[in-house]
Write an enzyme that holds these catalytic residues in place. Structure first.
Site, PDB file in Angstrom:
ATOM      1  N   TYR A 109     -12.729 -55.469  18.757  1.00 15.77           N
ATOM      2  CA  TYR A 109     -12.151 -56.769  18.418  1.00 15.77           C
ATOM      3  C   TYR A 109     -10.747 -56.846  19.016  1.00 15.77           C
ATOM      4  CZ  TYR A 109     -10.063 -60.553  15.781  1.00 15.77           C
ATOM      5  OH  TYR A 109      -9.435 -61.728  15.447  1.00 15.77           O
ATOM      6  N   GLU A 197      -9.184 -65.113  21.011  1.00 13.27           N
ATOM      7  CA  GLU A 197      -9.933 -64.039  20.357  1.00 13.27           C
ATOM      8  C   GLU A 197     -11.097 -63.584  21.231  1.00 13.27           C
ATOM      9  OE1 GLU A 197     -11.148 -63.751  15.823  1.00 13.27           O
ATOM     10  OE2 GLU A 197     -12.700 -64.797  16.951  1.00 13.27           O
TER      11      GLU A 197
END
Ligand code: ADP
Ligand code: MG
Length: 392
Positions: A109, A197
């Site tokens: 992530y 993101e």
């Protein structure tokens, strides 16, 4: 402003962040031809909606032939995708991204956001890629590593080393990751993003790092500096009321209650929602119609509010400071001549010429419920909504 994954991936490419090969399709035939052009053993079909959690909701499908891509596309196009981020109605799928399937060794992530409480931009990484990051933050916060990024210095060498160590990458992988971090920071800064993101950023079987998902939100207050981003704007998957508000330039946020609120000023709007709750009701929306409160804006406000079938009564709460209350009252009466409203309307006007306004409303042939204080207005509207069978 939110943009789609395929648009974010276009920007990633401009900033040299690697993404899988692929193209978009709005028809089954196009999806098939993209699959044939890609020619890979594994193919991925991804619903392009403004929401995350698509994988778990069936909006990301991994298949092995152009025929299967066509079948999946037929299934997905035109359907509504309901994920944990969309709300009950879901979002209609009008575009698909068909891309090559990547052999995943590890999922990470990576994101950059404005941390308002710290007053800083931060780069955030975790070994728990592909998961819901909120869940990771709650259950194992030690697995999230954060570095503040100073706008003047960017990513410093020691920070890069710390991030690479947090992801347990080898030296060579770390060099690749470092370049991705730098490019991501540059994209975030140059384009005035409020969030970038990559979830997941994956390490492939061939030890390459590649962004499998891409999400970018832009700071709307800075959009005027980026006319080139205008083409990415897609309001078609907003609710009807949100679209109307967007076109009219009004701040509107739909909620799940049954009391529609039309208020001038964001602070007063928040206070109005609070007091509705206090008296046992539940607001259906936040709507700030601004200081002017002209007949046209009020009419727009009515249209936006009644586009939500859950609304059982409306509370108009306007403070006449810049604008006189009698003018607002005339505007409300005029607006109701152009918009059909079949539910009770409670009006509370305070400020300059409030008494004249109350008289105008009482004497009009339209049956307003005129309230005096904010508490009185809230109680009346909550009662009216409950009488019409809405949930409290
Ligand atoms: P969402 O976050 O909306 O669920 P993602 O784009 O992250 O959508 O996709 C969900 C999962 O599907 C990813 O975590 C990844 O495991 C897998 N996936 C997505 N794109 C690809 C791809 N091109 N090749 C292989 N797997 C993929
Ligand atoms: Mg994702």
């Amino acid at each position: 402003m939110k943009i789609h994954e395929y648009q974010a991936k276009e920007l990633f490419q401009k900033y040299h962040i690697p993404v899988p090969r692929g193209d978009i399709a709005k028809t089954v035939e196009k999806a098939r031809s993209v699959a044939e052009w890609l020619g890979t053993d594994t193919l991925v079909v991804k619903a392009q909606v403004h929401a995350g959690g698509r994988g778990q909701a069936g909006g990301v499908k991994i298949v092995h032939s152009a025929d299967e891509v066509a079948d999946i596309s037929r299934d997905l196009l035109g359907k509504s995708l309901i994920t944990h981020q969309t709300g009950g109605g879901g979002k209609k799928i009008k575009t698909l991204l068909v891309e090559e399937g990547i052999q995943i060794r590890k999922e990470f992530y990576v994101s950059m956001i404005t941390d308002r409480s710290a007053g800083k931009n931060i780069l955030m990484v975790s070994t728990e890629g592909g998961m819901d990051i909120e869940k990771v933050a709650q259950e194992s916060p030690e697995k999230i590593h954060i570095e503040p990024i100073h706008p003047a210095t960017g990513l410093l060498p020691f920070q890069k080393r710390r991030l690479v160590a947090a992801l347990k990458l080898s030296r060579q992988e770390g060099d690749m990751a470092g370049r991705i971090f730098e490019n991501l920071i540059r994209l975030y800064t140059e384009l005035d993003a409020s969030l970038v993101e990559i979830n997941p950023l994956v390490l492939t079987d061939e030890s390459f790092l590649i962004a499998l998902d891409a999400k970018i939100n832009f700071d709307e207050n800075a959009l005027y500096r980026h006319p080139e981003l205008e083409i990415y704007k897609d309001t078609s998957d907003l609710e009807e009321g949100e679209q109307m508000a967007e076109e009219a330039g009004l701040s509107y946020i739909p909620l799940t209650g049954n009391v529609g609120c039309m208020v001038n000023g964001a602070g007063l709007a928040m206070a109005t929602m609070d007091i509705i709750k206090y008296y046992g009701g539940s607001p259906a929306n936040f709507l700030d119609i601004g200081g002017g409160a002209s007949a046209e804006t009020v009419a727009k406000g009515f249209q936006i509010i009644v586009s939500d079938p859950g609304v059982k009564a409306i509370l108009i709460n306007i403070f006449g400071g810049i604008v006189r209350c009698d003018r607002v009252a005339r505007g409300i009466i005029e607006a109701l001549n152009t918009v059909d409203v079949h539910i009770p309307v409670v009006v509370r006007l305070k400020g300059t010429n409030a008494e004249e306004a109350a008289t105008l409303l009482r004497e009009s042939p339209l049956s307003f419920i005129v309230a005096d204080t904010l508490a009185d207005a809230a109680q009346k509207v909550v009662q009216a909504a409950q009488e019409r069978g809405g949930k409290a």
